[in-house]
Design an enzyme around this catalytic site. Structure first.
Site, short mmCIF file in Angstrom:
data_model
loop_
_atom_site.label_atom_id
_atom_site.label_comp_id
_atom_site.label_asym_id
_atom_site.label_seq_id
_atom_site.Cartn_x
_atom_site.Cartn_y
_atom_site.Cartn_z
N SER A 264 38.03 53.36 42.98
CA SER A 264 38.50 52.51 41.89
C SER A 264 39.28 51.34 42.47
CB SER A 264 39.40 53.29 40.94
OG SER A 264 40.71 53.43 41.48
N ASP A 265 39.44 50.28 41.69
CA ASP A 265 40.40 49.24 42.05
C ASP A 265 41.79 49.76 41.69
OD1 ASP A 265 41.52 46.82 42.85
OD2 ASP A 265 39.96 45.63 41.91
#
Length: 718
Positions: A264-265
């Site tokens: 994920s960011d």
């Protein structure tokens, strides 16, 4: 452990909590006291216990080889599993030796420049303890208001894919060298289509748009072997990417065949709750792991909730095992089970930082990235003339751009200093004139005086680094503050004047363009940027950069891009004036400077465009050829561009699409024939059923120096 470690057997030895720990990424500040951790976003209190820190699988952000060594040592001492940490960082256009921003590298149209940037960055980063970079960003971008345009290579699907592959090749190679680092392609997917160009905003695309224009560049980078993919912050079909099973499993895993690690960011997993598609941490963890997010960056929903979900039978432990195996495989490929410290070497790292070889590489790329937008016989400048450097960028060390968090500004030369080094103090004078982003005009008088006493004026204008990059969206993308007023004052002197722009995006400069005799877009050119600008201005290097993103005539046009669809009522170039066509009544439809555009200190003539055949079958190829001649007086490098238009399709097709390009260097009066092979694959697109097809019919092959300056010839697919 050794290189023969069996990761499947290793997985069996891990407890469920240890496996979940491998899915957690924490900032370096969690592992070491007094870490300065230059990171994006606020550092949140994640509620991570001391024990959970020592089960985490990876680290975000590390400041030095010494710090990386200390964290890894401390971790291996305290961790029960003794599985080495992965260190990841945002190394976007250089580690310590900073290259031009990626948008600038794209404007070089030289794929080897991306490879070179990747190789130099990887060497410096690996010596400093980094194993993975969150690069390349291959998002297709058509809106220069978005700050992250500086991280992209522009508005074209094909070109972004080619540069994505080149960056992956540079960073990663085949991971056989200790100086290779793994590449993480981002942001999956279509983050560049955020509404209004506003960071973290909504994306709403049809499947056809997504598949035809936005997904191919990710696929190219994945096919090149990129080991990781990062999720985007935005929604696709109303579902945030980090919880989007269609995007992350159906497309990424099944269609693209991606077998690497999905991360994920920053905080994006927990943001499923903020988006409103999950009610609590438990639902967040469920949706993210089901969607296929392997590593949760800087939130702790997996740590808090996954074990409960497994115990309750809501999440299969096999899903967690799959994710952990992918992470262990990457650690093995990076050689961490052989040597947990990799290439860490503080002394050697310092030797590499800004060494002559790396600085020369940066200067080469910077020169090739600059785009000459206008030149009314002002450039190249003549030696032994008095030069006035005017403007807030003229004596500024803010030349590195966003994501240069390891760069050392104090060690770079300003444009004034570079010019003084070349010409001597007696020929160079300077006045700031104004600050970048305030309304104080009190410096205009001094600037006008200094300029009036010179033979030549260089107006150094632009943005600060903080005005682009993540979180750097701007609604108004003209020159900030009173810089344009300053330019007006100086241009009234009627001196030979060159505007040098330092920016992280295409700017709205229509008024300035009408008045200034010469304009050079230098972007944020990096560590050797000032020297590179000076060499271009004085003709040591003949500018060869070409735009990979259109400059808007006005912000109201945005998005403005070259491969637009025709409409049922198009504006015809030589058509009769009428109100009821697709047009603005106050500005042109066309951009100020189009995709592919750029001037040179010489001129090129295109003639004799022809095809080897005017018909082709799906199993055949045809060759398009054109003569290109340097009709000027000095050597130059030209980027010859091939575009194709499908004249009739089952769905609307763009007016033209880039399908190939070649760079040629010609001596004065030298002429060459440039050939492009046209294949059936170039003619494919997603039809009304969203299937990739080519259809029989007529096409134009167009070859020229930019998207708006081409010669065309018709052929038929039978």
């Amino acid at each position: 452990m050794n290189k023969e470690v069996n990761i499947k057997e290793l997985l069996k030895e891990l407890s469920l909590s240890e496996k979940i720990g491998q899915l957690q990424q924490l900032a370096s500040t969690f592992f070491i006291e007094n870490s300065k951790g230059e990171l994006t976003g606020p550092l949140k209190d994640l509620g991570i216990s001391e024990d959970e820190i020592w089960t985490a699988g990876s680290v975000l952000g590390v400041n030095s080889a010494e710090e990386a060594y200390e964290i890894q040592s401390k971790y291996l001492e305290k961790s029960n599993s003794k599985i080495p940490l992965l260190f990841m960082a945002d190394i976007i256009h250089g580690y310590r030796t900073i290259f031009p921003i990626p948008l600038a590298i794209g404007c070089s149209w030289n794929l080897e420049n991306a490879v070179l940037c990747g190789q130099v960055s990887a060497k410096e980063a690996s010596l400093s303890g980094v194993h993975v970079t969150f690069s390349p960003m291959v998002d297709l971008v058509r809106d220069p208001r978005w700050g992250r345009v500086m991280e992209s290579t522009g508005e074209d699907t094909y070109l972004n894919g080619e540069f994505g592959k080149a960056f992956v090749k540079g960073y990663q190679g085949d991971l056989s060298s200790p100086y290779n680092i793994a590449s993480c392609v981002k942001h999956f997917a279509a983050y560049g289509a955020v509404e209004a160009g506003r960071e973290y905003n909504t994306v709403d695309l049809s499947d056809r748009q997504l598949k035809e224009y936005y997904l191919p560049s990710y696929k190219e980078s994945i096919d090149e072997g990129a080991k990781m993919v990062m999720t985007s912050f935005n929604t696709i079909n109303g579902i945030p990417a980090s919880g989007n099973k269609y995007l992350m499993r159906d497309i990424l895993r099944d269609d693209f065949g991606f077998e690497g690690v999905a991360i994920s960011d920053w905080g994006a997993v927990l943001e499923l709750m903020v988006h409103g598609v999950a009610a609590d941490d438990k639902e967040v963890a469920y949706k993210a792991i089901e969607a296929g997010v392997d590593i949760e960056m800087m939130t702790s929903c997996y740590n808090k909730e996954l074990e409960k979900l497994v115990r309750e039978g809501k999440v299969k432990e096999e899903l967690i095992d799959e994710a952990v195996l992918r992470i262990l495989k990457l650690k093995k490929e990076l050689g961490l089970f052989v040597n947990a410290y990799g290439a860490i070497d503080e002394r050697k790292a310092k030797e590499m930082f800004s060494c002559d070889k790396h600085r020369e590489a940066v200067k080469k790329v910077a020169r090739e990235s600059m785009v000459l937008l206008k030149n009314d016989d002002v450039l190249p400048l003549k030696e032994n003339k008095r030069v006035a450097v005017i403007g807030p960028k003229g004596n500024s060390i803010d030349l590195l751009g966003g994501w240069s968090w390891q760069g050392k500004k104090e060690k770079i030369a300003t444009l004034k200093e570079a010019l003084t080094n070349r010409l001597g103090e007696n020929l160079v004078s300077y006045a700031e004139g104004c600050h970048i982003d305030d309304n104080d005009e009190s410096g205009f008088t001094e600037a006008t005086r200094v300029a009036s006493e010179s033979d030549i004026v260089i107006l150094a204008l632009g943005e600060t680094s903080e005005m682009s990059g993540e979180g750097g969206s701007r609604a108004n993308i003209g020159l900030p503050g009173v810089q344009e007023k300053l330019a007006d004052e100086i241009l009234r002197l009627n001196k030979p004047t060159v505007v040098v722009l330092f920016s992280g995006r295409p700017l709205e400069i229509t008024s300035l363009s009408a008045k200034a005799p010469a304009i050079l877009e230098a972007w944020f050119p990096g560590t050797e940027g000032s020297t590179a600008v000076t060499e271009v201005l004085y003709g040591d290097y003949n500018p060869s950069g070409r735009l990979t993103m259109s400059f808007p005539y006005a912000v109201g046009q945005i998005p403005v891009y070259y491969n637009y669809y025709n409409t049922g009522r198009p504006k015809l170039p030589d058509g009769e004036e009428t109100r009821y066509i697709s047009q603005f009544i106050d500005i042109p439809n066309e951009p100020l400077y189009p995709f592919g555009y750029g001037l040179s200190y010489t001129r090129y003539e295109y003639t004799d465009l022809k095809l080897s055949s005017n018909e082709m079958t799906k199993d055949e190829e045809i060759v398009a050829s054109v003569k290109v001649k340097n009709v000027g007086k000095r050597e130059g490098t030209e980027t010859v561009q091939l575009y194709i238009r499908d004249l009739v399709g089952s769905t609307v097709r763009p007016m033209k699409e880039l399908k190939g390009f070649k760079q040629i260097t010609l001596e004065p009066q030298e002429e060459v024939i440039v050939n492009f092979t046209i294949t059936e694959r170039m003619l494919r697109y997603y039809d009304m059923n969203c299937e990739l097809v080519s259809e029989p019919g007529d096409f134009y092959a167009m070859i020229g120096s930019s998207s708006e300056n081409t010669h065309k010839v018709k052929f038929e697919l039978v």
